[in-house]
Design an enzyme around this catalytic site. Structure first.
Site, PDB file in Angstrom:
ATOM      1  CG  HIS A 257      -3.003  -2.548  -1.718  1.00 22.04           C
ATOM      2  ND1 HIS A 257      -0.901  -3.503  -1.077  1.00 22.04           N
ATOM      3  CD2 HIS A 257      -3.469  -3.926  -1.240  1.00 22.04           C
ATOM      4  CE1 HIS A 257      -1.178  -3.877  -0.697  1.00 22.04           C
ATOM      5  NE2 HIS A 257      -2.707  -3.976  -0.145  1.00 22.04           N
TER       6      HIS A 257
ATOM      7  CG  ASP B  91      -9.356  -6.535   1.777  1.00 22.11           C
ATOM      8  OD1 ASP B  91      -9.476  -7.655   2.692  1.00 22.11           O
ATOM      9  OD2 ASP B  91      -8.429  -5.789   2.192  1.00 22.11           O
TER      10      ASP B  91
ATOM     11  CG  HIS C  37      -3.571  -5.683   8.457  1.00 24.38           C
ATOM     12  ND1 HIS C  37      -3.205  -6.187   7.215  1.00 24.38           N
ATOM     13  CD2 HIS C  37      -2.506  -6.355   9.727  1.00 24.38           C
ATOM     14  CE1 HIS C  37      -2.057  -6.953   7.202  1.00 24.38           C
ATOM     15  NE2 HIS C  37      -1.752  -7.587   8.371  1.00 24.38           N
TER      16      HIS C  37
HETATM   17  C1  LIG Z   1      -5.435   0.780   0.622  1.00 28.31           C
HETATM   18  C2  LIG Z   1      -4.654   2.893   1.588  1.00 28.31           C
HETATM   19  C3  LIG Z   1      -4.948   2.927   2.619  1.00 28.31           C
HETATM   20  C4  LIG Z   1      -3.764   3.127   0.843  1.00 28.31           C
HETATM   21  O1  LIG Z   1      -3.132   4.369   1.506  1.00 28.31           O
HETATM   22  P1  LIG Z   1      -1.974   5.789   0.491  1.00 28.31           P
HETATM   23  O2  LIG Z   1      -1.220   4.070  -0.352  1.00 28.31           O
HETATM   24  O3  LIG Z   1      -1.538   5.546   1.484  1.00 28.31           O
HETATM   25  O4  LIG Z   1      -2.891   6.128  -0.225  1.00 28.31           O
HETATM   26  P2  LIG Z   1      -2.787   7.330  -0.321  1.00 28.31           P
HETATM   27  O5  LIG Z   1      -4.103   8.087   1.250  1.00 28.31           O
HETATM   28  O6  LIG Z   1      -1.388   8.649  -0.783  1.00 28.31           O
HETATM   29  O7  LIG Z   1      -3.552   7.881  -1.642  1.00 28.31           O
HETATM   30  C5  LIG Z   1      -3.485   8.797  -2.459  1.00 28.31           C
HETATM   31  C6  LIG Z   1      -4.371   9.455  -3.461  1.00 28.31           C
HETATM   32  O8  LIG Z   1      -5.612   7.855  -4.128  1.00 28.31           O
HETATM   33  C7  LIG Z   1      -6.665   8.625  -2.752  1.00 28.31           C
HETATM   34  N1  LIG Z   1      -7.571   7.275  -2.849  1.00 28.31           N
HETATM   35  C8  LIG Z   1      -6.805   6.531  -2.448  1.00 28.31           C
HETATM   36  N2  LIG Z   1      -7.271   5.015  -1.870  1.00 28.31           N
HETATM   37  C9  LIG Z   1      -8.765   6.145  -2.469  1.00 28.31           C
HETATM   38  C10 LIG Z   1      -9.911   4.779  -2.573  1.00 28.31           C
HETATM   39  N3  LIG Z   1      -9.689   4.083  -1.997  1.00 28.31           N
HETATM   40  N4  LIG Z   1     -11.506   6.323  -3.012  1.00 28.31           N
HETATM   41  C11 LIG Z   1     -10.908   7.505  -3.545  1.00 28.31           C
HETATM   42  N5  LIG Z   1      -9.682   7.936  -3.217  1.00 28.31           N
HETATM   43  C12 LIG Z   1      -9.212   7.072  -2.643  1.00 28.31           C
HETATM   44  C13 LIG Z   1      -6.200  10.012  -1.720  1.00 28.31           C
HETATM   45  O9  LIG Z   1      -7.323  10.608  -1.196  1.00 28.31           O
HETATM   46  C14 LIG Z   1      -5.381  10.387  -2.434  1.00 28.31           C
HETATM   47  O10 LIG Z   1      -5.775  11.571  -3.263  1.00 28.31           O
HETATM   48  P3  LIG Z   1      -5.240  12.261  -3.641  1.00 28.31           P
HETATM   49  O11 LIG Z   1      -3.929  12.167  -3.958  1.00 28.31           O
HETATM   50  O12 LIG Z   1      -5.509  13.446  -4.399  1.00 28.31           O
HETATM   51  O13 LIG Z   1      -4.666  13.642  -1.951  1.00 28.31           O
HETATM   52  C15 LIG Z   1      -6.431   4.030   0.427  1.00 28.31           C
HETATM   53  O14 LIG Z   1      -5.890   2.913  -0.842  1.00 28.31           O
HETATM   54  C16 LIG Z   1      -7.377   3.218   1.127  1.00 28.31           C
HETATM   55  O15 LIG Z   1      -8.072   3.544   2.351  1.00 28.31           O
HETATM   56  N6  LIG Z   1      -8.784   2.566   0.233  1.00 28.31           N
HETATM   57  C17 LIG Z   1      -9.714   1.996   1.043  1.00 28.31           C
HETATM   58  C18 LIG Z   1      -9.527   0.886   1.944  1.00 28.31           C
HETATM   59  C19 LIG Z   1      -9.264  -0.817   1.623  1.00 28.31           C
HETATM   60  O16 LIG Z   1      -9.751  -1.113   0.931  1.00 28.31           O
HETATM   61  N7  LIG Z   1      -7.689  -1.281   2.475  1.00 28.31           N
HETATM   62  C20 LIG Z   1      -7.968  -1.901   2.422  1.00 28.31           C
HETATM   63  C21 LIG Z   1      -6.233  -3.075   1.734  1.00 28.31           C
HETATM   64  S1  LIG Z   1      -5.959  -4.698   1.154  1.00 28.31           S
END
Ligand SMILES: CC(C)(COP(=O)(O)OP(=O)(O)OC[C@H]1O[C@@H](n2cnc3c(N)ncnc32)[C@H](O)[C@@H]1OP(=O)(O)O)[C@@H](O)C(=O)NCCC(=O)NCCS
Length: 430
Positions: free
Chosen positions: A307, A363, A268
């Site tokens: 996101h 971020d 978060h």
């Molecule tokens: C924010 C976050 C947790 C959202 O996750 P989510 O909505 O659950 O999305 P998912 O984890 O289902 O990802 C969907 C797809 O995109 C990919 N993906 C998502 N974020 C990614 C990233 N930052 N880098 C590379 N690949 C990413 C996943 O591997 C997945 O690929 P696939 O379909 O081939 O398996 C995720 O994008 C992430 O971990 N980002 C990096 C951390 C971050 O910046 N967090 C701050 C949020 S404000």
């Protein structure tokens, strides 16, 4: 003829049910009447992590993730970031309308005159280890404030709630700054009522031997804009914690401590710290292509990208990117910026990221600004918690005034053992 209802056929019994659709939702409780027989508890919906469940009706923030839109009380975040101040935005978030000149003056006066802490609070902070995380100190000391203000339990009294709102918005920066000063071993600096909200925060953080601390106006404004961008973000993990814990009718200091604890988690409030670590690990612009390749091969994630809600450029990230240029003019360029810009350029033209709708989030650039302004990474989630306090309090008040809300108490799908008899220790197998 079209009707705002949903017809459900239960194939177990062949029975059909009609449930109303309101604002694009059905009420989960309407499913309860779907039963196999009279003994049956009734159908429930199963939604771990609330990915498709609205837990409340709200008028505070609006997000359209596909279009990259964020509005507080209807006002686009871009306009507020350009023209408002954090305290004015906090008023808007909390009370639903922009204040008149007189209301803003009164509001600012009240917040400014609630920034002092009881001297005993310093004793708590003194008790923390020298390397205690400032977020841990903030969670604990804001919870401790409830013991100083037992009147805060009176949560049904609007005036009492307003007083706690002044206190919380006024005192969060003081708690945060004292936690910071404790961790760096400098004496606590008291609030200066002649400074703005963020100017005073900078004063409490960075004042040394000078008689009067003068904040740099560019940095003061940049922090104010960052605070505006972080004021609210509808039903995220910490807002949900605030509402859920607050629904037991505990005092707001305890509920804010719970929300702050939720924000402490790396999923978060801690992502901008992870971005900085990633940029440092990449080390040089020439390593960016190989880093992106390794991410695409499944070795880690591109931090600050993607996101749950935004499937477009996070509108806050755009504003922060512009802000970064202004800050770096004062502080000097953060050398990691070039790596970040190259990373963004490559990722935004790469099919892996385009097809998954992965764009920079809030971020991606904020950590670079905070670092350039002299904040250690441990302080990053604290810098999020301070402005989010207004959003948490707005969500809390909305929850308390909503006649449909009750104590939050989800159901579960029990998959454990059926009843079984106690086995004495001597009869148990090894
Ligand atoms: C924010 C976050 C947790 C959202 O996750 P989510 O909505 O659950 O999305 P998912 O984890 O289902 O990802 C969907 C797809 O995109 C990919 N993906 C998502 N974020 C990614 C990233 N930052 N880098 C590379 N690949 C990413 C996943 O591997 C997945 O690929 P696939 O379909 O081939 O398996 C995720 O994008 C992430 O971990 N980002 C990096 C951390 C971050 O910046 N967090 C701050 C949020 S404000």
């Amino acid at each position: 003829m079209s009707k705002d209802t949903l017809t459900i056929v239960d194939n177990r019994t062949g029975k059909s049910y009609e449930v109303p659709i309101t604002h694009g939702t059905i009420k989960a409780i309407d499913l309860r009447k779907i039963k196999v027989d009279a003994e049956d508890f009734g159908l429930m919906s199963y939604d771990p992590a609330f990915t498709n469940t609205a837990s409340c009706q709200s008028k505070v923030s609006f997000i359209d993730g596909d279009k990259g839109i964020l509005r507080y009380r209807g006002y686009p975040i871009e306009e507020l970031a350009e023209r408002s101040t954090y305290l004015e935005t906090a008023y808007l978030v909390l009370f639903g309308e922009l204040p008149s000149k007189k209301q803003l003056e009164q509001w600012t006066f009240n917040i400014t005159h609630h920034t002092m802490l009881h001297e005993n609070v310093k004793k708590f902070i003194d008790g923390f280890h020298h390397d205690a995380h400032p977020m841990g100190m903030l969670v604990s000391t804001v919870a401790a404030l409830s013991t100083f203000y037992p009147d805060a339990k009176n949560i049904t009294d609007k005036n009492c709630r307003l007083l706690q709102t002044y206190r919380l918005i006024g005192k969060m920066p003081t708690l945060a700054a004292f936690a910071y000063r404790h961790s760096v071993g400098t004496p606590y600096a008291y609030p200066d009522n002649d400074l703005s909200y963020t100017g005073n925060f900078l004063n409490m953080l960075f004042k040394m031997t000078e008689i009067r601390y003068k904040p740099d106006p560019v940095l003061e404004r940049a922090l104010d804009v960052l605070f505006i961008l972080h004021a609210d973000h509808e039903q995220n993990c910490s807002a949900n914690a605030m509402r859920s814990v607050g629904s037991s009718h505990v005092d707001p200091y305890s509920a804010i401590a719970a929300a702050t604890a939720a924000l402490y988690g790396p999923l978060h409030g801690g992502a901008n710290e992870a971005v900085l670590r990633m940029l440092k690990q990449i080390g040089d612009i020439k390593n960016v292509p190989s880093f992106v390749k390794s991410v695409k091969e499944g070795h880690g994630r591109l931090m600050g990208f993607g996101h749950r809600v935004y499937k477009n450029y996070d509108p806050r990230a755009k504003i922060i990117k512009t802000l970064a240029d202004q800050v770096f003019e004062v502080t000097g360029r953060n050398p990691l910026l070039d790596i970040a810009l190259e990373l963004e350029k490559i990722a935004l033209s790469d099919d892996y990221f385009i097809s998954r709708k992965l764009y920079p989030n809030v971020d991606f650039y904020s950590g670079l600004i905070y670092q350039a302004m002299g904040f250690p990474v441990d302080m990053f989630p604290v810098l999020f918690a301070i402005p989010r306090t207004s959003g948490w309090l707005a969500q809390w008040a909305e929850m308390l005034e909503d006649p449909e809300q009750k104590i939050a108490r989800p159901r579960q799908v029990y998959l454990g053992h059926d009843v079984r008899g106690y086995v004495p220790l001597v009869e148990r197998k090894a």
